[in-house]
Design an enzyme around this catalytic site. Sequence first.
Site, PDB file in Angstrom:
ATOM      1  N   ALA A 170     -90.727 -26.867  30.881  1.00  0.00           N
ATOM      2  CA  ALA A 170     -89.678 -28.129  30.933  1.00  0.00           C
ATOM      3  C   ALA A 170     -88.400 -27.797  30.203  1.00  0.00           C
ATOM      4  O   ALA A 170     -87.361 -27.994  30.491  1.00  0.00           O
ATOM      5  CB  ALA A 170     -90.298 -29.369  30.350  1.00  0.00           C
ATOM      6  N   TYR A 171     -88.506 -26.946  29.111  1.00  0.00           N
ATOM      7  CA  TYR A 171     -87.424 -26.645  28.435  1.00  0.00           C
ATOM      8  C   TYR A 171     -86.494 -25.532  29.124  1.00  0.00           C
ATOM      9  O   TYR A 171     -85.274 -25.682  29.425  1.00  0.00           O
ATOM     10  CB  TYR A 171     -87.969 -25.753  27.162  1.00  0.00           C
ATOM     11  CG  TYR A 171     -86.647 -25.102  26.234  1.00  0.00           C
ATOM     12  CD1 TYR A 171     -85.941 -25.528  25.487  1.00  0.00           C
ATOM     13  CD2 TYR A 171     -86.687 -23.517  26.415  1.00  0.00           C
ATOM     14  CE1 TYR A 171     -84.917 -24.948  24.789  1.00  0.00           C
ATOM     15  CE2 TYR A 171     -85.619 -23.052  25.572  1.00  0.00           C
ATOM     16  CZ  TYR A 171     -84.797 -23.542  24.845  1.00  0.00           C
ATOM     17  OH  TYR A 171     -83.921 -23.122  24.332  1.00  0.00           O
ATOM     18  N   ALA A 172     -87.270 -24.641  29.926  1.00  0.00           N
ATOM     19  CA  ALA A 172     -86.368 -23.831  30.754  1.00  0.00           C
ATOM     20  C   ALA A 172     -85.983 -24.257  31.988  1.00  0.00           C
ATOM     21  O   ALA A 172     -84.712 -23.973  32.195  1.00  0.00           O
ATOM     22  CB  ALA A 172     -87.957 -22.711  31.291  1.00  0.00           C
ATOM     23  N   THR A 174     -84.464 -27.400  31.777  1.00  0.00           N
ATOM     24  CA  THR A 174     -83.144 -27.913  31.382  1.00  0.00           C
ATOM     25  C   THR A 174     -82.082 -26.699  30.967  1.00  0.00           C
ATOM     26  O   THR A 174     -80.942 -26.954  30.988  1.00  0.00           O
ATOM     27  CB  THR A 174     -83.440 -28.559  29.833  1.00  0.00           C
ATOM     28  OG1 THR A 174     -83.903 -27.884  28.887  1.00  0.00           O
ATOM     29  CG2 THR A 174     -84.633 -29.728  30.107  1.00  0.00           C
ATOM     30  N   LYS A 175     -82.471 -25.652  30.289  1.00  0.00           N
ATOM     31  CA  LYS A 175     -81.795 -24.406  30.041  1.00  0.00           C
ATOM     32  C   LYS A 175     -81.074 -23.936  31.454  1.00  0.00           C
ATOM     33  O   LYS A 175     -79.865 -23.172  31.639  1.00  0.00           O
ATOM     34  CB  LYS A 175     -82.397 -23.398  29.480  1.00  0.00           C
ATOM     35  CG  LYS A 175     -82.877 -23.776  28.076  1.00  0.00           C
ATOM     36  CD  LYS A 175     -81.813 -24.279  27.036  1.00  0.00           C
ATOM     37  CE  LYS A 175     -81.120 -25.327  26.758  1.00  0.00           C
ATOM     38  NZ  LYS A 175     -80.183 -25.523  25.857  1.00  0.00           N
TER      39      LYS A 175
END
Length: 288
Positions: A170-172, A174-175
């Site tokens: 999920a972080y990836a 957004t990045k």
Amino acid sequence: MAKFQHDRPMVIIYPIQARLLSGYNPKRLILTARNKVKGNSLLEYIKISNGNAKNVEIWEMDLADLKSVKNFANKFIKEVGELHMLLNNAGYVGGTEVVNTKDGLEQQFQVNHLAPFLLTLLLLDTMKKSVSIKLPGKIAFTSSALQSTGEIDFDNLNLEKGAYWNPFKAYANTKLMNVIVAKELSRIVQSENIKTYSLHPGVIKSNISNTTDYLSYFILSVMLFFASPTEQGAINTLYPVLSPKNKDTGKYYHEGIEREPIEVAKDREVTKKLWNVSEQLLRERGMI
């Protein structure tokens, strides 16, 4: 490092570059903090380390609260009214948890993408009025090398389907959104004397995770053990933005060096839809 223009006001979302930038004694350097006490501690650190803190201010803003972001922007427009540089440096890893903000949005999606997107939209007109050919504006988004593993699933932006098994997925995602927004924004403001950037600082020693997911915490702790000092990460993000040799806009930089992002970042249909969906989510909440 590039020579810094002393007459430039600026805003920074997450104050990782604060000490380095304050050393250039800018006209007005505004650092944001969710916690005012920690923000004041940073201010004291700047004073002790380089003595150039008279033009540095700590303003409160919580990226997990869209109203807080809007209030910050309104205050900035009213009390400062001039902007030459905006560094969107937020990064939050939520692991395999699904945590929603008071705005009803998944926290990583909001903190890493939607809140910086909102702040940029709200301050864009102020920057347009402040810049010139001689002193162009700069807008940067701190991304991550993990953007290369990201995807844009419009049916799961808020993890409606549940958390991914990969604690960094999920972080990836957004990045990757940071890269897409920086690239699209460069197209939108191409005639406005504003340049945009997305940047991977390297794996650095910073506090980007508040997760209680023990697997994520363990993996992140191992990564940070081998990480570069925070100051090196700050240099990696600032160099492409401040270097007078860099005339490009909308590009992605990996540790200060231009790299090609993942292919989906160049997809016009995905870009257009992400931009429109992001704006719609903000309209529904009365933010724009």
